[in-house]
Write an enzyme that holds these catalytic residues in place. Structure first.
Site, short mmCIF file in Angstrom:
data_model
loop_
_atom_site.label_atom_id
_atom_site.label_comp_id
_atom_site.label_asym_id
_atom_site.label_seq_id
_atom_site.Cartn_x
_atom_site.Cartn_y
_atom_site.Cartn_z
N LYS A 22 0.85 -1.21 0.00
CA LYS A 22 0.00 0.00 0.00
C LYS A 22 0.88 1.25 0.00
O LYS A 22 0.65 2.18 -0.77
CB LYS A 22 -0.87 0.00 1.25
N ASN A 23 1.93 1.26 0.83
CA ASN A 23 2.72 2.49 1.00
C ASN A 23 3.71 2.73 -0.12
O ASN A 23 4.45 3.71 -0.09
CB ASN A 23 3.43 2.47 2.37
N ARG A 92 -5.52 10.76 4.87
CA ARG A 92 -4.57 11.86 5.06
C ARG A 92 -3.34 11.72 4.18
O ARG A 92 -2.70 12.70 3.85
CB ARG A 92 -4.19 11.96 6.54
N CYS A 116 -4.88 12.49 12.86
CA CYS A 116 -5.57 11.21 12.65
C CYS A 116 -5.39 10.38 13.92
O CYS A 116 -4.93 10.86 14.95
CB CYS A 116 -4.99 10.48 11.45
N ARG A 121 -0.03 14.46 12.97
CA ARG A 121 0.34 14.27 11.56
C ARG A 121 0.63 15.60 10.85
O ARG A 121 -0.05 15.99 9.90
CB ARG A 121 -0.72 13.50 10.78
N PRO A 122 1.56 16.42 11.35
CA PRO A 122 1.86 17.71 10.70
C PRO A 122 2.47 17.50 9.30
O PRO A 122 2.94 16.41 8.98
CB PRO A 122 2.89 18.34 11.63
N ILE A 123 2.44 18.54 8.47
CA ILE A 123 3.07 18.46 7.14
C ILE A 123 4.05 19.62 6.97
O ILE A 123 4.35 20.03 5.84
CB ILE A 123 2.01 18.47 6.02
N ASP A 124 4.54 20.16 8.08
CA ASP A 124 5.47 21.30 8.02
C ASP A 124 6.70 21.01 7.18
O ASP A 124 7.14 21.85 6.38
CB ASP A 124 5.87 21.74 9.43
N LEU A 125 7.24 19.81 7.25
CA LEU A 125 8.46 19.47 6.48
C LEU A 125 8.15 19.49 4.98
O LEU A 125 8.96 19.93 4.16
CB LEU A 125 9.00 18.11 6.90
N ASP A 306 5.13 0.65 11.94
CA ASP A 306 3.90 0.00 11.47
C ASP A 306 3.78 -1.42 11.97
O ASP A 306 2.70 -2.01 11.91
CB ASP A 306 3.84 0.02 9.94
N ILE A 328 8.26 7.04 16.86
CA ILE A 328 7.90 7.75 15.63
C ILE A 328 6.61 8.56 15.79
O ILE A 328 6.55 9.74 15.46
CB ILE A 328 7.76 6.76 14.45
N ARG A 398 -8.33 -0.60 4.86
CA ARG A 398 -7.47 0.40 4.20
C ARG A 398 -6.15 -0.23 3.76
O ARG A 398 -5.52 0.24 2.83
CB ARG A 398 -7.16 1.55 5.18
C1 EPZ Z 1 4.33 6.93 6.23
O1 EPZ Z 1 3.56 7.92 6.85
C2 EPZ Z 1 3.44 5.70 6.15
N1 EPZ Z 1 2.25 6.00 5.34
C3 EPZ Z 1 3.02 5.29 7.56
O2 EPZ Z 1 2.27 4.09 7.43
C4 EPZ Z 1 4.27 5.00 8.37
O3 EPZ Z 1 3.89 4.70 9.71
C5 EPZ Z 1 5.19 6.23 8.37
O4 EPZ Z 1 5.50 6.60 7.01
C6 EPZ Z 1 6.50 5.98 9.10
O5 EPZ Z 1 7.17 4.91 8.51
C7 EPZ Z 1 2.36 5.95 4.00
O6 EPZ Z 1 3.41 5.70 3.45
C8 EPZ Z 1 1.10 6.23 3.22
P1 EPZ Z 1 6.39 10.31 8.33
P2 EPZ Z 1 4.10 9.46 6.89
O7 EPZ Z 1 6.22 11.58 7.54
O8 EPZ Z 1 4.77 9.77 5.63
C9 EPZ Z 1 6.45 13.56 11.78
C10 EPZ Z 1 0.47 2.63 7.78
O9 EPZ Z 1 0.12 2.07 8.82
N2 EPZ Z 1 6.33 14.56 10.68
O10 EPZ Z 1 7.65 9.52 8.17
O11 EPZ Z 1 2.99 10.31 7.35
C11 EPZ Z 1 5.14 12.82 11.97
O12 EPZ Z 1 4.27 13.53 12.82
C12 EPZ Z 1 0.89 4.10 7.83
O13 EPZ Z 1 0.57 2.09 6.65
C13 EPZ Z 1 6.46 15.92 10.99
O14 EPZ Z 1 6.66 16.29 12.15
O15 EPZ Z 1 5.18 9.34 8.06
C14 EPZ Z 1 5.57 11.52 12.59
O16 EPZ Z 1 5.72 11.69 13.99
C15 EPZ Z 1 0.64 4.71 9.19
N3 EPZ Z 1 6.32 16.84 10.00
C16 EPZ Z 1 6.95 11.27 11.98
O17 EPZ Z 1 7.37 12.52 11.41
C17 EPZ Z 1 6.09 16.47 8.70
O18 EPZ Z 1 6.00 17.37 7.83
C18 EPZ Z 1 6.93 10.21 10.88
O19 EPZ Z 1 6.11 10.68 9.87
C19 EPZ Z 1 5.96 15.10 8.40
C20 EPZ Z 1 6.09 14.16 9.40
#
Ligand code: EPZ
Length: 417
Positions: A22-23, A92, A116, A121-125, A306, A328, A398
């Site tokens: 999926k990812n 999301r 969620c 789940r911020p997107i600041d980065l 995960d 994480i 999902r």
């Molecule tokens: C991906 O989510 C996966 N989803 C998640 O899988 C997985 O748990 C995660 O990576 C970590 O491996 C998909 O690929 C669709 P991150 P993502 O950005 O990209 C913080 C599942 O169960 N962060 O690596 O959202 C964030 O809050 C799902 O299949 C910021 O602070 O993960 C988190 O604490 C759940 N600012 C950490 O980083 C940002 O701009 C990891 O997030 C982005 C992230």
């Protein structure tokens, strides 16, 4: 409302063919929008998240057809670069379309993904990186209006945290941007390597994917291609955990053992036995399992977040005390209430969970809290004594493609009602 009805205690034995990831499918579906032509994605899992991604593609003007685990996308013309609010709320990770829409059209209107089940789940980065690439972002009532008045250009981007989504979104925006983009402290997850392989097959110039620094040289155009999505390593971990929790013996086919180091090692620490070739895993848990003194979730190649809930479900019935640290996400222990209703003995202290193994869990009626938390309840129900009913299956659907069929095929007593 659908539910799973499980009668636990059956030892799982047999073969499972692992579904596509999926990812990996989600960012590659987004990447298909960058291509001026047709892409055929094979081994695509049939999941609600994949259907949502196809709806976003269709809404933007692409033609999208899915049959028999193959998605065909025709992205010749993009009529509008908008991620509909309802789809952003439903999934999301739709934010992954932002980079591709900016890359292809230079603009995007998107709902704000918001928090969620796992936390804020911020997107600041993501947004900071886009601004460095020339994107102007205005937010009004939770809607992001992104434009590139002076075009999209490459940039040097250092990620404070190796975010998977941010790394993917930057790659998607960079492949058609002017000049070079360098991402340092990039996420190294195998799904990023898969996305880069798809993009390179479409004509993109990317080196270093899967390492901590990725170099992308923008090109003028990308063409479509035929690509096979990699196997799902978290679904693989789920089936291994199901076999471990029931003392079973299974064989996983079409797996990707190269992406499983951090996972197979944990099962071996629990005294499961597993041997593997590149694509096949032979696994059995026919002796008493061992607790894990300390298990910490880390970015790849560490133990994946995960798989945390999934492994916890096994450790609930393993003699001894295991400590699990979730580094994480801030709120990824929501499944422990359900496991405790089934008789588990778990203490939560901030980002740590202390699991005291009990002899046997007993069935209960529980509701899935999130995708992997729901999978943990499934695993617990397969080994608990008596009947377990799991509701809120939309979370599980999902990420798992017909799990009840897969598990029933190897001896589980499970029905979807
Ligand atoms: C991906 O989510 C996966 N989803 C998640 O899988 C997985 O748990 C995660 O990576 C970590 O491996 C998909 O690929 C669709 P991150 P993502 O950005 O990209 C913080 C599942 O169960 N962060 O690596 O959202 C964030 O809050 C799902 O299949 C910021 O602070 O993960 C988190 O604490 C759940 N600012 C950490 O980083 C940002 O701009 C990891 O997030 C982005 C992230």
């Amino acid at each position: 409302m659908q539910k799973f009805v499980i009668h636990g205690g059956k030892r799982l034995e047999g073969d499972i063919t692992v579904q596509g990831a999926k990812n990996s499918a989600l960012p590659i579906l987004s990447a298909a929008m960058l291509c001026d032509g047709e892409s055929i994605l094979e081994n695509c899992p049939e999941l609600s998240d994949v259907y949502a991604a196809c709806q976003i593609l269709t809404h933007s003007g692409c033609r999208c057809r899915m049959e028999n685990h193959t998605v065909t996308i025709q992205a010749e013309t993009i009529q509008n670069a908008e991620i509909p609010e309802n789809l952003m709320q439903e999934m999301r990770s739709s934010i992954i379309f932002l980079g591709a829409m900016l890359g292809r059209t230079g603009e995007c209107i998107s709902g704000y993904p918001g928090g969620c089940e796992l936390g804020s789940r911020p997107i600041d980065l993501h947004l900071q990186a886009f601004q460095k690439m020339g994107v102007k972002i205005q937010e009004e009532n939770g809607i992001l209006f992104c434009t590139t008045p002076n075009g999209l250009h490459g940039a040097k981007i250092h990620l404070q945290f190796p975010s998977v989504g941010a790394t993917e979104n930057i790659m998607l925006a960079a492949v058609l941007a002017d000049g070079e983009t360098i991402i340092s402290n990039a996420a190294r997850e195998p799904e990023i390597f898969d996305l880069a392989n798809y993009l390179k097959k479409c004509g993109a110039k990317i080196t270093g994917a899967g390492e901590s620094t990725i170099f992308i040289e923008g090109v003028k155009k990308l063409h479509g291609c035929t690509y096979r999505i990699m196997p799902d390593r978290i679904v693989t971990a789920t089936w291994l955990a199901a076999a471990a929790a029931t003392g079973g013996t299974i064989r996983l086919l079409q797996a990707d053992t190269g992406s499983l180091e951090g996972i197979l090692d944990v099962f071996e620490q629990m005294h499961c036995s597993c041997s593997h070739t590149k694509k096949t895993i032979c696994f059995s848990a026919n002796k008493p399992l061992k607790a894990i003194r300390c298990l910490k979730t880390m970015p790849y190649p560490g133990f994946p977040t995960d798989a945390q809930a999934i492994v916890m479900a096994v450790l609930c019935q393993v003699k001894g005390t295991s400590l699990i640290e979730e580094t994480i996400f801030e709120n990824r222990f929501r499944h422990t209430d359900a496991l405790m209703r089934m008789g588990a003995d778990i203490q939560i202290a901030g980002r740590a969970a202390i699991v005291h193994g009990v002899k046997k869990l007993h069935g209960a009626t529980v509701s899935a809290t999130d995708l992997r938390g729901g999978a943990a309840m499934l695993i617990a129900g397969l080994s608990a004594e008596g009947e377990t009913v799991i509701t809120e299956l939309s979370h599980i659907d999902r990420g798992y493609d017909k799990p009840e069929k897969i598990l029933a095929n190897i001896g589980a007593d499970i029905r979807r009602r």
